[in-house]
Design a protein around this motif. Structure first.
Motif, PDB file in Angstrom:
ATOM      1  N   ALA A  42      -2.590  -3.303   7.855  1.00  0.00           N
ATOM      2  CA  ALA A  42      -1.541  -4.293   7.582  1.00  0.00           C
ATOM      3  C   ALA A  42      -1.742  -4.942   6.218  1.00  0.00           C
ATOM      4  CB  ALA A  42      -1.517  -5.360   8.674  1.00  0.00           C
ATOM      5  N   THR A  43      -2.981  -5.266   5.872  1.00  0.00           N
ATOM      6  CA  THR A  43      -3.275  -5.862   4.563  1.00  0.00           C
ATOM      7  C   THR A  43      -2.937  -4.889   3.447  1.00  0.00           C
ATOM      8  OG1 THR A  43      -4.998  -7.300   5.455  1.00  0.00           O
ATOM      9  CG2 THR A  43      -5.127  -6.782   3.100  1.00  0.00           C
ATOM     10  N   SER A  46       0.817  -4.591   3.046  1.00  0.00           N
ATOM     11  CA  SER A  46       1.348  -5.808   2.422  1.00  0.00           C
ATOM     12  C   SER A  46       1.064  -5.827   0.923  1.00  0.00           C
ATOM     13  CB  SER A  46       0.739  -7.032   3.105  1.00  0.00           C
ATOM     14  OG  SER A  46       1.193  -8.207   2.498  1.00  0.00           O
ATOM     15  N   LYS A  47      -0.147  -5.469   0.553  1.00  0.00           N
ATOM     16  CA  LYS A  47      -0.508  -5.444  -0.871  1.00  0.00           C
ATOM     17  C   LYS A  47       0.255  -4.335  -1.607  1.00  0.00           C
ATOM     18  CE  LYS A  47      -4.994  -7.696  -0.551  1.00  0.00           C
ATOM     19  NZ  LYS A  47      -4.996  -8.621  -1.693  1.00  0.00           N
ATOM     20  N   TRP A  49       3.339  -3.359  -0.860  1.00  0.00           N
ATOM     21  CA  TRP A  49       4.680  -3.902  -1.088  1.00  0.00           C
ATOM     22  C   TRP A  49       4.685  -4.818  -2.314  1.00  0.00           C
ATOM     23  CZ3 TRP A  49       8.795  -1.761   0.410  1.00  0.00           C
ATOM     24  CH2 TRP A  49       9.001  -1.274   1.699  1.00  0.00           C
ATOM     25  N   GLN A  50       3.671  -5.677  -2.416  1.00  0.00           N
ATOM     26  CA  GLN A  50       3.614  -6.595  -3.552  1.00  0.00           C
ATOM     27  C   GLN A  50       3.460  -5.829  -4.864  1.00  0.00           C
ATOM     28  OE1 GLN A  50       4.130 -10.056  -3.536  1.00  0.00           O
ATOM     29  NE2 GLN A  50       4.372  -9.516  -5.691  1.00  0.00           N
ATOM     30  N   ASP A  99       1.895   1.371   9.729  1.00  0.00           N
ATOM     31  CA  ASP A  99       1.429   0.977   8.392  1.00  0.00           C
ATOM     32  C   ASP A  99       1.251   2.175   7.468  1.00  0.00           C
ATOM     33  OD1 ASP A  99       1.501  -1.707   9.075  1.00  0.00           O
ATOM     34  OD2 ASP A  99      -0.577  -1.712   9.767  1.00  0.00           O
ATOM     35  N   CYS A 136       8.799  -0.146  10.599  1.00  0.00           N
ATOM     36  CA  CYS A 136       8.373  -1.223   9.711  1.00  0.00           C
ATOM     37  C   CYS A 136       9.180  -2.469  10.048  1.00  0.00           C
ATOM     38  CB  CYS A 136       8.602  -0.801   8.257  1.00  0.00           C
ATOM     39  SG  CYS A 136       8.050  -2.022   7.048  1.00  0.00           S
TER      40      CYS A 136
END
Length: 161
Positions: A42-43, A46-47, A49-50, A99, A136
């Motif tokens: 998940a981390t 998320s990173k 996507w950023q 993920d 997602c």
């Protein structure tokens, strides 16, 4: 003289607008500077996507590849155990599948943005074949499917380059 200066300025502009290819060396160099957090899937997603929002492609590929390396086999196993999408109340149970599928979606789209079409095709194929049931979560309140149309996108970009 002004025409020459204008032509040189235009040439410099056009050169700066060309899409650069990202190499493994670029990714490895950037990875050495990144904070991977707890390296949970998940981390990493998320990173990724950023990094995508920031157009930081070496970071994007470092995060997505780490997610695939660490959790790809588990995600693939989860996918092959399914015959349909999990209902929303159970979708999160397929954490690795979701993920990794999301990271492959991010990766494939980045390859397209960089005009790295052979890499995009292979990534879309992997997404379509091995992570078909990935979901997602959209912060607006629903799940979407990263592999939707991945096989068509692979076909679309197959002859480009």
């Amino acid at each position: 003289m002004n025409k020459i200066l204008l032509m040189l300025t235009m040439a410099a502009f056009l050169i700066s607008c060309t899409t650069a290819k990202i190499t493994d060396k670029d990714i490895q160099a950037r990875a050495e500077t990144l904070d991977f957090g707890d390296s949970s899937s998940a981390t990493l997603a998320s990173k990724a996507w950023q990094a995508s929002d920031d157009k930081d492609y070496p970071a994007l590929f470092a995060y997505t590849q780490r997610c695939v390396d660490l959790y790809g086999a588990e995600g693939k196993r989860m996918n092959h155990a399914l015959t349909a999408f999990e209902p929303p109340d159970r979708a999160a149970e397929q954490w690795a599948l979701n993920d990794v599928g999301t990271c492959l979606f991010i990766m494939a789209n980045a390859y397209v943005e960089l005009e790295m079409y052979p890499e995009a095709v292979e990534t879309y194929k992997t997404l379509a074949n091995d992570y078909k049931y990935a979901q997602c979560w959209d912060p607006k309140g629903w799940f979407w499917h990263p592999a939707a149309n991945a096989d068509m996108k692979a076909e679309q970009y197959k002859y480009m380059d």
